[in-house]
Write a protein that holds these residues in place. Structure first.
Motif, short mmCIF file in Angstrom:
data_model
loop_
_atom_site.label_atom_id
_atom_site.label_comp_id
_atom_site.label_asym_id
_atom_site.label_seq_id
_atom_site.Cartn_x
_atom_site.Cartn_y
_atom_site.Cartn_z
N PHE A 7 0.87 -1.31 -0.13
CA PHE A 7 -0.14 0.09 0.11
C PHE A 7 1.01 1.10 0.17
CE2 PHE A 7 -2.43 -3.53 1.56
CZ PHE A 7 -3.56 -3.18 1.18
N ARG A 8 0.71 2.00 -0.95
CA ARG A 8 1.66 3.38 -1.13
C ARG A 8 0.87 4.37 -0.92
NH1 ARG A 8 4.12 5.42 -5.93
NH2 ARG A 8 6.42 5.83 -5.59
N TYR A 9 1.54 5.39 -0.07
CA TYR A 9 0.82 6.53 0.25
C TYR A 9 1.96 7.78 0.06
CZ TYR A 9 -2.21 3.36 2.75
OH TYR A 9 -2.98 2.42 3.09
N ARG A 10 1.60 8.87 -0.16
CA ARG A 10 2.22 10.01 -0.29
C ARG A 10 2.81 10.51 0.98
NH1 ARG A 10 2.52 15.04 -4.00
NH2 ARG A 10 4.18 15.91 -3.08
N LEU A 11 3.75 10.80 1.28
CA LEU A 11 4.38 11.35 2.53
C LEU A 11 4.50 12.72 2.47
CD1 LEU A 11 7.03 8.89 4.05
CD2 LEU A 11 4.95 9.32 4.58
N TYR A 12 4.15 13.62 3.60
CA TYR A 12 4.48 15.00 3.68
C TYR A 12 5.42 15.44 4.72
CZ TYR A 12 1.02 15.22 0.01
OH TYR A 12 0.37 15.21 -1.14
N PRO A 13 6.81 15.09 4.46
CA PRO A 13 7.64 15.26 5.98
C PRO A 13 7.72 16.78 5.91
CG PRO A 13 9.01 14.51 4.18
CD PRO A 13 7.51 14.31 3.50
N THR A 14 8.04 17.22 7.32
CA THR A 14 8.40 18.49 7.69
C THR A 14 9.86 18.75 7.19
OG1 THR A 14 9.45 17.95 9.80
CG2 THR A 14 7.11 18.32 9.99
N PRO A 15 10.19 20.04 7.10
CA PRO A 15 11.59 20.20 6.50
C PRO A 15 12.67 19.54 7.45
CG PRO A 15 10.20 22.39 6.45
CD PRO A 15 9.36 21.26 7.39
N VAL A 121 1.46 2.62 11.26
CA VAL A 121 0.39 3.43 10.55
C VAL A 121 -0.71 3.87 11.42
CG1 VAL A 121 -0.98 3.65 8.57
CG2 VAL A 121 1.08 2.11 8.48
N ILE A 122 -0.58 5.17 11.55
CA ILE A 122 -1.67 5.83 12.48
C ILE A 122 -2.70 6.79 11.73
CG2 ILE A 122 -0.62 5.61 14.67
CD1 ILE A 122 0.64 8.19 14.09
N PRO A 123 -3.78 7.14 12.06
CA PRO A 123 -4.49 8.19 11.42
C PRO A 123 -3.88 9.16 10.92
CG PRO A 123 -5.87 7.20 13.29
CD PRO A 123 -4.39 6.88 13.53
N GLY A 124 -3.64 9.71 9.73
CA GLY A 124 -2.86 10.79 9.52
C GLY A 124 -1.39 10.91 9.15
N GLY A 125 -0.88 9.77 9.54
CA GLY A 125 0.53 9.53 8.99
C GLY A 125 1.10 8.14 9.60
N VAL A 126 2.45 8.09 9.41
CA VAL A 126 3.42 6.98 9.65
C VAL A 126 4.31 7.28 10.68
CG1 VAL A 126 4.88 5.37 8.57
CG2 VAL A 126 2.73 6.16 7.39
N ALA A 127 4.57 6.66 11.88
CA ALA A 127 5.39 6.73 12.61
C ALA A 127 6.50 5.82 12.23
CB ALA A 127 4.75 6.43 14.04
N PHE A 128 7.72 6.51 12.34
CA PHE A 128 9.20 5.97 11.62
C PHE A 128 9.90 6.06 12.80
CE2 PHE A 128 12.61 4.48 9.25
CZ PHE A 128 11.94 3.60 8.31
N PRO A 129 10.83 5.06 13.22
CA PRO A 129 11.95 5.29 14.27
C PRO A 129 12.89 6.58 14.04
CG PRO A 129 11.96 3.08 13.59
CD PRO A 129 10.87 3.84 12.73
N LYS A 130 13.02 7.41 14.80
CA LYS A 130 14.15 8.61 14.64
C LYS A 130 13.36 9.72 13.95
CE LYS A 130 18.44 6.42 15.91
NZ LYS A 130 19.96 6.62 15.27
N LEU A 131 12.17 9.47 13.50
CA LEU A 131 11.63 10.63 12.71
C LEU A 131 10.54 11.21 13.32
CD1 LEU A 131 11.75 9.12 9.13
CD2 LEU A 131 13.22 11.06 10.02
N GLY A 132 9.78 10.41 13.98
CA GLY A 132 8.49 10.49 14.76
C GLY A 132 7.40 10.31 13.53
N THR A 133 6.18 11.17 13.89
CA THR A 133 5.23 10.79 12.85
C THR A 133 5.39 11.80 11.48
OG1 THR A 133 3.77 10.18 14.55
CG2 THR A 133 2.79 10.61 12.60
#
Ligand SMILES: [Zn+2]
Length: 401
Positions: A7-15, A121-133
């Motif tokens: 399942f592929r989703y677009r990510l919007y990381p902060t700067p 995978v949580i509502p509105g985002g993906v939590a990844f180690p060392k990156l947060g959500t």
């Protein structure tokens, strides 16, 4: 059976997240190159190649000495070494070309967390180690158990792919009609039902655009802002072409998988994948990914993909079986033996169909091919492991990047 789906989703990381992701890409590229170099050195000296396990064992020491590598989660580093090992194994089995260095701007770097429960995978985002959500648009729900999580970049866009597994009942075998498909020489595809799929016009138009942008890029001063913008433009045009190509292949493979129970294609060897086929509009790599799409789409609906040997399919008469290069005249096929006439792309597809049927004889069904044909290992291990070869840390490949 276990159904695996991504399942592929677009990510919007902060700067801040994006800066970290870009730094990880550089560190993982350097790790790949160092580990690759170590394998090359072992091979050149006739030593036993290090396994993924051997190289992962060196990670602790390496990460203690290289701070920017320690920034990347250990699992993610280890996964790069596992993938490098898999790439070498495919090479030794003659299923793929030899792995090569990852070059910045050319080769994609995937950031993969191979363990479930470490990412979420949580509502509105993906939590990844060392990156947060990381914010994500979850446009459709996950189905099954998430097993691994891969973050990739396409020029300036980020994506996450979540691989899920789910136990599903075996789909019922679908006897549906049989068709053979061949890469066309003047068309994109020809099939044994008499269908010709022309090359998509919009793709031809897109293909002309990067050339112009490339010339603009060549004129820009090195290191300038305008050069950076020009390079981004070239990369985006190539991305558009990649997506248009993939879209065309998805639509076509879905169409054939829906309308037919058995699809016959030529068996592509590594050499064919490298060369891309003379004068064909689909490259070898494009054809390989088309076959992958067909295979999983057919498997999901109880159909089957059958691969048959391809040699001389374009010079063989589908009516009488005589092989003669003189029968081919441009996009026409006119058999020198029996006079049979057809479009060259259609004749080749019918030849594949008959080869598929021949393979059928006496076996009560088409031979199922579920994956690439594995061949014997050729040269893998020579000599002994007593040869002194530098470790990962001392190999010249590891540079900050
Ligand atoms: Zn003939």
């Amino acid at each position: 059976m276990i159904q695996r789906r991504g399942f592929r989703y677009r990510l919007y990381p902060t700067p801040e997240q994006e800066a970290r992701l870009l730094a990880w890409e550089g560190a993982l590229r350097a790790l790949w190159n160092a580990a690759h170099e170590q394998r090359r050195l072992y091979l050149a000296r006739g030593a036993r190649l290090p396994s993924a396990f051997d190289q992962i064992n060196q990670l602790t020491e390496l990460r203690a000495e290289v701070p920017w590598l320690a920034e990347v989660p250990r699992n993610v580093c280890a996964q790069v070494l596992v993938e490098l090992d898999a790439a070498w194994q495919r090479y030794f089995q003659q299923l793929a070309r030899r792995p090569r260095w990852k070059k910045k701007g050319r080769d994609p770097v995937a950031i993969t967390e191979p363990h479930p429960r470490v990412f979420r995978v949580i509502p509105g985002g993906v939590a990844f180690p060392k990156l947060g959500t990381i914010r994500a648009i979850l446009h459709r729900p996950l189905v099954g158990d998430p097993k691994r999580c891969t973050i990739t970049r396409e020029v300036d866009q980020w994506f996450v792919s979540i691989q899920c597994e789910q136990a599903v009942p075996e789909p019922e075998r679908r006897p549906g009609p049989v068709v053979a498909i061949d890469r066309g020489l003047t068309n994109l595809l020809g099939d044994s039902d008499g269908g010709l799929v022309p090359n998509p016009k919009h793709l031809d138009a897109s293909l002309r655009r990067p050339a112009h942008a490339q010339r603009v890029l060549a004129r820009r001063t090195k290191g300038s802002q305008r050069r950076a913008r020009a390079r981004l433009r070239v990369a985006k045009l190539h991305r558009t072409i990649r997506r248009q190509r993939a879209h065309v292949l998805h639509v076509l493979s879905a169409r054939y998988a829906k309308s037919h129970g058995v699809v016959i294609v030529e068996r592509l060897h590594v050499a064919g994948m490298l060369r891309g086929g003379l004068g064909r509009h689909i490259s070898g790599a494009g054809w390989a990914s088309f076959c992958t799409m067909l295979r999983y789409k057919l498997e999901a609906t109880g159909g089957r993909l059958v691969e048959v040997p391809a040699p001389y399919s374009s010079q063989t008469c589908s009516a009488c079986g005589v092989v003669d290069a003189a029968s081919r005249q441009g996009d026409r096929f006119r058999c020198v033996a029996c006079g049979h006439e057809a479009h060259a792309d259609l004749n080749a597809a019918r030849v594949l169909l008959s080869r598929g049927n021949l393979g059928d004889a006496g076996r009560g069904g088409f031979r199922a091919v579920s994956g690439p044909v594995k061949r014997q290992l050729r040269v893998v291990r020579r000599g002994h492991s007593t040869v002194q070869v530098p470790g990962l840390l001392k190999s010249p490949g590891l540079q900050a990047g």
